[in-house]
Motif scaffolding. Structure first.
Motif, mmCIF file in Angstrom:
data_model
loop_
_atom_site.group_PDB
_atom_site.id
_atom_site.type_symbol
_atom_site.label_atom_id
_atom_site.label_comp_id
_atom_site.label_asym_id
_atom_site.label_seq_id
_atom_site.Cartn_x
_atom_site.Cartn_y
_atom_site.Cartn_z
ATOM 1 N N GLN A 162 1.748 6.567 -6.768
ATOM 2 C CA GLN A 162 0.631 7.395 -7.205
ATOM 3 C C GLN A 162 0.929 8.882 -7.007
ATOM 4 O O GLN A 162 0.725 9.701 -7.890
ATOM 5 N N ARG A 163 1.489 9.200 -5.825
ATOM 6 C CA ARG A 163 1.757 10.613 -5.543
ATOM 7 C C ARG A 163 2.826 11.165 -6.474
ATOM 8 O O ARG A 163 2.744 12.315 -6.909
ATOM 9 N N LEU B 74 2.655 9.606 4.683
ATOM 10 C CA LEU B 74 2.118 8.567 3.798
ATOM 11 C C LEU B 74 0.904 7.909 4.432
ATOM 12 O O LEU B 74 0.679 6.726 4.275
ATOM 13 N N GLU C 81 0.834 -1.200 0.000
ATOM 14 C CA GLU C 81 0.000 0.000 0.000
ATOM 15 C C GLU C 81 0.872 1.254 0.000
ATOM 16 O O GLU C 81 0.610 2.216 -0.727
ATOM 17 N N ASN C 82 1.930 1.221 0.819
ATOM 18 C CA ASN C 82 2.839 2.361 0.863
ATOM 19 C C ASN C 82 3.496 2.598 -0.488
ATOM 20 O O ASN C 82 3.622 3.736 -0.938
ATOM 21 N N ASP D 107 1.971 14.801 3.036
ATOM 22 C CA ASP D 107 0.551 14.704 3.365
ATOM 23 C C ASP D 107 -0.037 16.070 3.654
ATOM 24 O O ASP D 107 -1.131 16.402 3.225
ATOM 25 N N ASN E 194 2.381 1.736 -3.393
ATOM 26 C CA ASN E 194 1.401 2.276 -4.343
ATOM 27 C C ASN E 194 1.137 3.752 -4.081
ATOM 28 O O ASN E 194 0.985 4.535 -5.015
ATOM 29 N N THR E 195 1.066 4.111 -2.799
ATOM 30 C CA THR E 195 0.818 5.514 -2.463
ATOM 31 C C THR E 195 1.922 6.397 -3.010
ATOM 32 O O THR E 195 1.666 7.425 -3.653
#
Lengths: 498, 360
Positions: free
Chosen positions: A196-197, A440, A189-190, A218, A192-193
């Motif tokens: 994506q960012r 994140l 998940e991290n 963030d 992907n985050t």
């Protein structure tokens, strides 16, 4: 130069095919050659400022001229370089040319191009880390070249699990940005985050990793840095192994680490090189220094303006006597000194090193003693402010030190307005902000809030490595175990007599 | 949201103007107060406020303001008119009550401290043998009178035989049913010398007796759980021993079967600091212990019976009684008048001599 023949007519034709913009630049070069065997004419197109001509002349041209060049596919076989590619995608041309590739076009195959990677690598040599210097441990620091930086990290983690993903960002700067993580360890998940960012970043020129920090953080309105930046390859490798993600930006000697917690900003990587008792002690000193630096001047202002009854009796005489001649109220006195220190720091940072030293001495000694003698500030406050400034420099991460120094001023304001109540109020705001802050999406104040007792093993204190067999909880890694705890127990010496 | 933050910002900025500031060098901090009754008029008091002026060379100057008034605040108001800077009460170290006023009752003068949040435990209360103002008028030590008097009381509490006292303890004793307050008594020997001359015993807020210096240690043994002090034992004509108590413990035991009998168990660990009879052998030390135990028992018994006759309870037997026997704290019950005089006491002392010096 070898057999370089300039045929103006052909050059013009070739130039017309690519974007006309190139021609305006002086470093846009097109050369024509003829193969000695097949007598086929070919062009080399490149940006002379980006291309290493040595590679071109030693490893490419002789083979192209003397080899049996019939089709564009032959280029791949002829040239003994790894980075050779053939494509018919015209959109790639601009990007590749600008990345230091040499484009080969054949006279008979105008819709196919071969690209040879012959980038000029100009980078300074490895130096010792200047911001995160440590007496013990490795002395290598990152430089401005992404290739070299990746090499420094890969060397320390020579496993196939270390994944390097690359992306180009910045509509003008076309900065190469690499995202590094450990496959099978780092939380999906991290990853992907971050991916994506990074993809969502819209900016023209990214010249340093600090841009990325501000673009993908963030909460960009927070004074706290939410991504840790490090110039130490060992720190980056260590945190990658913990299950974090590193972001390497071309042209920046600082590599970003995410997700992070507040405590990490107060831990120096040297802590892992020292015995756990010593490093725990130093960490506690650092955390204490931060609180001291943040609160001592506001407390001085609050107590002297509002709460005289809190002053220990033995200290009362000293304080009153030192303030007797001062015409300014405590807040102005404190602001005067705090701003002086900030000015000194700014001046010291802007001036060349040799002049900077003089400024330090002039500012520190002359202004300090002179303002006490002139009766502008009390000598006790001078000591307090100097100590607070000193304490703020103990934070191992420079950006956090800046944050701490900045936060003193709102605290001072609240102390002046409401006394100790104001300091408590300001502290509540600070804590609320920190609790809400995420890196994140992971809580920034962990392991304090949410409380994770097991993660305290490497926070304010650093327990010995035998207690560090699990990765930090807040990272939610795929593999919690760092090593087999049971196997690690063996610590038996060999009997020499046997 | 923006409306809310605007409101908060307005409150923080504008209301802060209402906060009363007291910048440390723009105020006069009271460090000691002495209150005396004006002769012949029990309603009027004469008071002296002492302010310590800290000079740049670390010396301290005593500044005194004297005035008369009806209540404590009245006094302060009159004195404010004499002072160049506002006088604040938060730094108070010592309050001394004159002999007349402590006979008359000090509760209404202590009342102001109860209501003032800036006065804390650092304020010691004391009585004086004669005029309280006379004590503050002297000059003691280079650190100022107030600091001197405070240190005098403090070190005598911590290392000598003055039982622990401060504003909180006094107020607790005064307001709790089953204990009477006591305060150290100070006597001005000369212009630059003061001494603690005894313990003032109160019934309610009125001083009724003063315990002499030589009984203070036994009083402390009974009152405090921990005491430190010296006492002298004479074994025979040429053999005198000085024993220093390093640790003491006291227990009040009330048996439920015989609620009229109160047993005090005192356990002292001591060190022989002086002995004129030569070597302290096992036998001698046993002898000293025995002699001492007898002495402590006797002295404590004397004190207990004296308190019983005076119908005061500074030791807090009432509190112990309340904790042990059901119904003692019933409303309208006059424990001090009815049950206290009928009690019988027993003191059991155990003394351990742990060391007798290193000379062999």
């Amino acid at each position: 130069m070898k057999k370089k023949r300039n045929n103006e007519q052909e050059t013009k034709e070739a130039k017309d095919e690519w974007e006309g913009e190139f021609i305006k630049s002086k470093d846009y070069t097109i050369t024509n050659y003829r193969n000695q065997k097949s007598h086929l004419q070919f062009h080399l197109t490149f940006m002379s400022t980006l291309v290493d001509e040595q590679i071109l002349q030693q490893s490419a041209l002789p083979y192209l001229l003397e080899g049996d060049l019939q089709t564009i596919e032959d280029v791949k076989e002829l040239i003994p370089l790894a980075d050779v590619d053939v494509s018919n995608d015209k959109t790639k041309i601009e990007q590749n040319l600008m990345n230091g590739y040499v484009m080969i076009t054949l006279e008979n195959q105008k819709d196919q191009f071969a690209f040879i990677g012959s980038q000029k690598e100009i980078s300074r040599g490895l130096t010792t880390p200047e911001i995160e210097f440590s007496v013990i441990g490795p002395k290598e620091a990152f430089v401005e070249s992404i290739g070299q930086n990746l090499n420094l990290i890969r060397k320390r983690l020579p496993v196939k699990e270390l994944i390097i993903e690359e992306i180009t960002l910045g509509s003008l700067s076309k900065t190469r940005i690499a995202m590094l993580y450990m496959d099978g360890i780092t939380n999906e998940e991290n990853v992907n985050t971050v991916r994506q960012r990074l993809k969502n970043v819209e900016f023209d020129a990214i010249t340093d990793s600090s841009y990325i920090v501000q673009l993908i953080a963030d909460n960009s309105n927070s004074p706290f840095p939410q991504l840790l930046d490090s110039e130490r390859p060992d720190r980056v490798a260590g945190t990658l192994a913990e299950g974090k993600i590193a972001i390497v930006v071309d042209g920046s000697p600082h590599v970003l680490i995410t997700p992070t917690t507040l405590i990490e900003f107060f831990s120096s990587f040297e802590d892992y090189f020292l015995n756990w008792i010593l490093s725990s002690f130093f960490r506690l000193i650092r955390v204490g220094a931060v609180l001291f630096s943040l609160l001592i001047t506001p407390i001085y202002v609050a107590v002297l303006s509002y709460h005289y009854e809190l002053i220990p009796i033995d200290l009362l005489g000293t304080l009153v006597a030192s303030r007797r001649q001062i015409p300014l109220p405590p807040i102005l006195e404190a602001l005067f000194l705090e701003l002086t220190i900030e000015l000194l720091r700014e001046a010291g940072a802007r001036l060349p090193t040799k002049v900077g030293q003089t400024i330090g001495i002039v500012g520190g000694i002359v202004i300090g003693t002179a303002s006490v003698e002139a009766g502008l500030t009390s000598n006790i406050l001078l000591i307090i402010v100097a100590l607070a400034a000193l304490a703020s420099f103990t934070t191992p991460v420079y950006k956090m030190g800046n944050t701490i120094r900045f936060l003193r001023f709102p605290f001072l304001l609240f102390a002046e307005l409401w006394g100790l109540l104001g300091i408590v109020y300001a502290f509540c705001i600070l804590i609320t902000h920190l609790i809400r802050l995420t890196s994140l999406g992971r809580p920034f104040l962990e392991p304090l809030y949410p409380p994770r007792i097991t993660d305290l093993k490497d926070s304010f204190i650093r327990l010995p490595f035998k207690f560090q067999s699990k990765r930090p909880l807040f990272l939610r890694t795929k593999k919690q175990e760092r090593y087999n705890e049971k196997k690690a127990k063996a610590k038996i010496g060999i009997d020499i007599d046997e | 949201m923006s409306y809310r933050s605007l409101c908060i910002a307005m409150v923080i900025l504008f209301l802060s103007g209402c906060v009363d500031k007291s910048i440390i060098d723009d105020i006069n901090i009271q460090s000691a107060v002495a209150i005396d009754q004006i002769e012949g008029d029990p309603e009027k008091i004469k008071g002296m406020i002492l302010i310590q002026n800290y000079l740049p060379d670390q010396a301290v100057e005593n500044i005194r303001f004297t005035s008369t008034g009806k209540i404590r605040r009245d006094l302060l108001l009159n004195i404010q008119k004499k002072s160049s800077q506002p006088i604040v009460v938060g730094g108070l170290m010592v309050t001394i009550f004159g002999d007349k006023i402590s006979d008359y009752g000090i509760a209404e003068y202590v009342d102001v401290y109860m209501r003032e949040s800036s006065v804390g435990t650092r304020n010691y209360l004391a009585t004086s043998k004669s005029s309280a103002i006379g004590i503050l008028a002297g000059e003691y030590g280079p650190r100022g009178n107030a600091t001197y008097l405070r240190n005098l009381i403090e070190h005598n509490i911590e290392h000598r035989d003055v039982p622990k006292t401060n504003l909180h303890i006094f107020l607790r004793d005064y307001y709790s049913r089953g204990k009477d307050p006591y305060l150290p008594e100070i006597n001005g020997v000369s212009k630059d010398e003061v001494e603690i001359s005894g313990i003032s015993l109160f019934k309610g807020d009125k001083e009724i007796d003063v315990l002499p210096k030589n009984k203070m240690f036994y009083f402390k043994l009974l009152v405090d759980n921990y005491s430190n002090g010296n006492f002298l034992v004479t074994l025979d004509k040429h053999k005198t021993a000085m024993v220093k108590s390093i640790k003491s413990k006291r227990k009040i035991k009330i048996s439920k079967d015989h609620p009229n009998k109160v047993t005090f168990e005192i356990h002292i660990n001591g060190v022989v600091t002086e002995y004129t009879g030569g070597k302290v052998t096992e036998k001698v030390s046993k002898e000293i212990e025995k002699e001492l135990e007898k002495k402590v028992n006797d002295e404590c018994m004397k004190l207990l019976t004296q308190f019983q006759e005076q119908q005061i309870d500074p030791i807090g037997i009432g509190l112990a009684y309340k904790a042990n026997i059901r119904g003692t704290a019933k409303k309208g019950k006059n424990w001090i008048g009815e049950e206290y005089p009928t009690l019988s006491f027993d003191v059991k002392t155990k003394i351990d001599i742990r060391e007798s010096g290193v000379i062999e």
